[in-house]
Design a protein around this motif. Sequence first.
Motif, short mmCIF file in Angstrom:
data_model
loop_
_atom_site.label_atom_id
_atom_site.label_comp_id
_atom_site.label_asym_id
_atom_site.label_seq_id
_atom_site.Cartn_x
_atom_site.Cartn_y
_atom_site.Cartn_z
N ALA A 76 8.40 2.60 0.37
CA ALA A 76 9.68 2.75 -0.34
C ALA A 76 10.81 3.12 0.62
CB ALA A 76 9.55 3.79 -1.44
N GLU A 77 10.50 3.93 1.62
CA GLU A 77 11.50 4.36 2.60
C GLU A 77 12.02 3.23 3.46
OE1 GLU A 77 10.88 8.82 4.28
OE2 GLU A 77 9.43 7.30 4.85
N ILE A 106 5.73 5.49 -11.51
CA ILE A 106 6.20 6.88 -11.45
C ILE A 106 6.49 7.39 -12.87
CG2 ILE A 106 8.14 8.35 -10.77
CD1 ILE A 106 8.33 6.59 -8.21
N MET A 126 3.26 8.10 -14.69
CA MET A 126 2.63 9.33 -14.24
C MET A 126 3.35 10.56 -14.78
SD MET A 126 1.83 8.12 -10.33
CE MET A 126 1.29 9.68 -9.66
N ARG A 174 -1.36 16.89 -9.14
CA ARG A 174 -1.36 15.77 -8.18
C ARG A 174 -0.36 14.69 -8.62
NH1 ARG A 174 -3.11 10.73 -7.48
NH2 ARG A 174 -3.76 10.60 -9.65
N MET A 175 -0.40 14.32 -9.89
CA MET A 175 0.48 13.27 -10.40
C MET A 175 1.94 13.67 -10.31
SD MET A 175 -1.83 12.16 -13.70
CE MET A 175 -0.69 11.02 -14.46
N GLU A 176 2.24 14.91 -10.67
CA GLU A 176 3.63 15.38 -10.62
C GLU A 176 4.16 15.38 -9.20
OE1 GLU A 176 3.20 19.15 -12.50
OE2 GLU A 176 3.72 18.41 -14.50
N GLN A 177 3.33 15.84 -8.27
CA GLN A 177 3.77 15.92 -6.89
C GLN A 177 3.99 14.54 -6.28
OE1 GLN A 177 1.51 18.01 -3.41
NE2 GLN A 177 3.05 19.38 -4.21
N LEU A 178 3.03 13.64 -6.52
CA LEU A 178 3.18 12.28 -5.98
C LEU A 178 4.37 11.57 -6.60
CD1 LEU A 178 -0.44 10.85 -5.54
CD2 LEU A 178 1.15 11.75 -3.82
N ALA A 179 4.55 11.76 -7.91
CA ALA A 179 5.68 11.11 -8.60
C ALA A 179 7.00 11.60 -8.01
CB ALA A 179 5.61 11.39 -10.09
N ARG A 203 7.58 12.92 -5.00
CA ARG A 203 7.76 12.47 -3.62
C ARG A 203 8.08 10.98 -3.55
NH1 ARG A 203 3.09 15.86 -0.33
NH2 ARG A 203 3.97 17.91 -0.82
N ALA A 204 7.43 10.19 -4.40
CA ALA A 204 7.69 8.75 -4.42
C ALA A 204 9.13 8.49 -4.87
CB ALA A 204 6.70 8.04 -5.33
N THR A 205 9.60 9.30 -5.82
CA THR A 205 10.98 9.15 -6.31
C THR A 205 11.98 9.38 -5.18
OG1 THR A 205 10.36 9.88 -8.53
CG2 THR A 205 12.68 10.04 -7.94
N ARG A 208 11.48 9.03 -1.96
CA ARG A 208 11.42 7.92 -1.01
C ARG A 208 12.10 6.68 -1.55
NH1 ARG A 208 7.87 11.28 0.65
NH2 ARG A 208 7.07 11.31 2.77
N LEU A 209 11.97 6.46 -2.87
CA LEU A 209 12.64 5.30 -3.47
C LEU A 209 14.15 5.41 -3.36
CD1 LEU A 209 10.92 4.13 -6.79
CD2 LEU A 209 11.54 2.76 -4.80
N HIS A 244 15.69 6.79 -0.99
CA HIS A 244 16.06 6.56 0.41
C HIS A 244 15.89 5.10 0.79
CE1 HIS A 244 16.60 10.69 0.71
NE2 HIS A 244 15.51 11.08 1.31
N ARG A 245 15.47 4.30 -0.19
CA ARG A 245 15.18 2.90 0.10
C ARG A 245 16.42 2.16 0.61
NH1 ARG A 245 14.19 -2.14 -3.64
NH2 ARG A 245 12.92 -3.42 -2.28
N PRO A 246 16.26 1.36 1.69
CA PRO A 246 17.37 0.56 2.22
C PRO A 246 17.92 -0.33 1.11
CG PRO A 246 15.44 0.41 3.66
CD PRO A 246 15.01 1.16 2.44
#
Lengths: 124, 124
Positions: A23-24, A94, A97, B96-101, B103-105, B107-108, B110-112
């Motif tokens: 994603a980055e 996301i 989840m 686990r799900m909350e943390q990954l969600a 962090r993925a958010t 990174r998304l 920051h997506r180019p």
Amino acid sequence: MYVVVMSSTALHEPTFLILAALAEGRKHGYGLIAEAEALSDGRVTLRVATLYTALDRLRKEGLIAPAGEEVIDGRLRRYYELTDEGAATLTQEITRMEQLAARATIRLQHRPGFAFGWAGGAWA
Amino acid sequence: MYVVVMSSTALHEPTFLILAALAEGRKHGYGLIAEAEALSDGRVTLRVATLYTALDRLRKEGLIAPAGEEVIDGRLRRYYELTDEGAATLTQEITRMEQLAARATIRLQHRPGFAFGWAGGAWA
DNA sequence: TCGATATGTATCGGTGACTGATGTATGTTG
DNA sequence: CAACATACATCAGTCACCGATACATATCGA
């Protein structure tokens, strides 16, 4: 007339970590292994067999795409990046989840004998 | 000295839904199918083959336990409930799900080329 | 009354994502 | 110069999930 294809099948953790890591921005295979490990606080180590079969699968599904090759220190790096469809799938995952986590939390708090966080938590 | 066993393997969606459905209290097989469908807004229909093999597996792992049998309208119902270990596993999975969600958010975002939510979102 | 549908249990064989083992090649480090 | 890290890739095995099927009872409509 268009038909929106809802895969609706939940992503497995390694697959999710690959999409989240991309994603980055673009990354190559071994960079993805490191990023997935960081994303999961060292919990998950992507296996090479998982990684390369997943990259091939996700590419065929159109969620990721090749993003150039480079030779660094005599070693080949194949880069991949998220497609718009891949970003959409990740966003959808996301949401799934977050919603399931929230609903499961509520049900856990309704659990018979739930202690409310303090020792011997009876009302009296 | 005790050693805490970290399974660390993410739950698959059907398995998660079964544990989450049982968090409220004991339920029988077909009750779990209905509850899983409600939990997922109708997205996931638990298949009977998945359900009964999962119930057997989770029972062997100690995450759930039999909680009585009843005959309603001439039909047998086998009830199951969460064990404390099952509740702990579910709690861990939610975290686990909350943390990954989360962090993925990040990174998304920051997506180019990320559009920041408005059309044609360039700074200029 | 009789077939279709719903509820409830359970098993069998196939599929697909993940994984351990293994292979090849180059650069770095002790 | 051997060990290790980086970087690519494949093969065979495992395991959760799933479609199909089976059996039994209750209900509902023609």
